[in-house]
Design an enzyme around this catalytic site. Structure first.
Site, PDB file in Angstrom:
ATOM      1  CB  THR A 204       3.262  -9.024  19.967  1.00 12.10           C
ATOM      2  OG1 THR A 204       2.107  -8.572  19.242  1.00 12.10           O
ATOM      3  CG2 THR A 204       4.074  -9.951  19.064  1.00 12.10           C
TER       4      THR A 204
ATOM      5  CG  ASN B 297      -1.946  -1.007   1.293  1.00 14.50           C
ATOM      6  OD1 ASN B 297      -2.392  -1.493   0.273  1.00 14.50           O
ATOM      7  ND2 ASN B 297      -2.349  -1.387   2.494  1.00 14.50           N
ATOM      8  CG  MET B 298       1.426   5.908  -1.163  1.00  9.93           C
ATOM      9  SD  MET B 298       3.227   5.747  -0.935  1.00  9.93           S
ATOM     10  CE  MET B 298       3.771   5.468  -2.615  1.00  9.93           C
TER      11      MET B 298
ATOM     12  CG  ASP C 208       3.577  -4.756   9.672  1.00  9.17           C
ATOM     13  OD1 ASP C 208       2.828  -5.717   9.898  1.00  9.17           O
ATOM     14  OD2 ASP C 208       3.180  -3.672   9.201  1.00  9.17           O
TER      15      ASP C 208
END
Length: 292
Positions: free
Chosen positions: A206, A9-10, A238
């Site tokens: 996490t 994505n942008m 990520d």
């Protein structure tokens, strides 16, 4: 070798003092375009840590698509398997205000999978040490890749974000599932401690600066994080997943692999944006050495 299948994505980031009321126009503070998408972010994290990394996904035929491809190439990621689909690239419209953010994602090319397009990648998956998946592409595509990896014996890491119900087959075929604590509660309906006991040596939750937790089949295992002053948590998950993939591909045991991933993620929160703070291998190893 690591292969990441997922979104590219942008990110269109607007900073403002507060979120506008309905029908209101505000003068914002700042605007940026940053390469993103959970798939691309995880590929960047893995590549910076020194592993050969392939990206499988789609961008559009617009200018964003060109920029996103160029960024992946600059990060030494193999882009042979990134296809250009007619129409717009995926974007994430991010509004940052009051120390928090809200995001609207438009999938664009990320959702343009034709028929059984994934079948052409079986040889690539078979040659990979680790396959990394997320949920910003169609769920049936994620299921197909996980099943393929299971068939050819490739280790699969599933980062189940954005959170949604997981088919039983996907849960079974994934070797590791890595939600954060909020996603864990939403997907499994229970807290991290209880959930990981249901999926020993598979479910890794996490918990931000506290680190991560999993169950080794006998007892709960908590791998501490690396507390730092956080500037922006975007991309921390990520980074964790990309780093975990690198450590697993190198044959590290789960305890060391999660610690390596925690150390990498601690760098990402010290910089704005998803990819800008992702560390190189030397930095992560030095941080691990500092706590020995």
């Amino acid at each position: 070798m690591i292969t990441v299948v997922g979104s590219i994505n942008m990110d269109l980031v607007v900073s403002t003092d507060r979120v506008p009321k309905r029908g209101e126009t505000l003068i914002g503070k700042n605007f940026q375009t940053n390469p993103g998408g959970k798939g691309a972010n995880q590929a960047v994290a893995a590549a910076r840590l020194g592993n050969t990394t392939n990206m499988v996904g789609h961008v559009g035929t617009d200018e964003f698509g060109t920029s996103l491809l160029d960024n992946l190439k600059e990060e030494n990621i193999e882009t042979t398997y990134v296809k250009r689909k007619e129409g717009p690239s995926g974007i994430a419209n991010i509004t940052v205000a009051d120390g928090d953010n809200s995001i609207i994602m438009i999938p664009g090319a990320n959702f343009h999978w034709d028929g059984n397009e994934w079948e052409q990648y079986e040889d690539l998956i078979a040659q990979s040490d680790v396959l990394v998946l997320q949920l910003e592409i169609p769920l049936e595509v994620v299921e197909a890749f996980a099943e393929m990896a299971n068939k050819v014996g490739t280790t699969t890491i599933l980062n189940p974000a954005p959170a949604q119900p997981l088919p039983t087959s996907l849960t079974r075929n994934a070797d590791f599932i890595t939600p954060n604590e909020t996603e864990c509660k939403e997907i499994f309906g229970m807290g991290a401690g209880e959930a990981v006991s249901q999926f020993p040596n598979k479910l890794i939750v996490t918990e931000g600066e506290k680190g991560a937790v999993y169950h080794d089949g006998t007892s709960l295992v908590r791998i501490p994080g690396f507390p730092v002053k956080a500037l922006d948590t975007t991309g921390a998950g990520d980074t964790f997943n990309g780093a975990l993939a690198v450590a697993i591909a190198e044959g590290q045991d789960l305890n060391k692999a999660v610690s390596f991933a925690n150390a990498a993620a601690s760098f990402s929160v010290q910089h704005p944006g998803a990819q800008s703070g992702m560390p190189d291998r030397k930095a992560v190893l030095e941080r691990l050495d500092d706590v020995k």
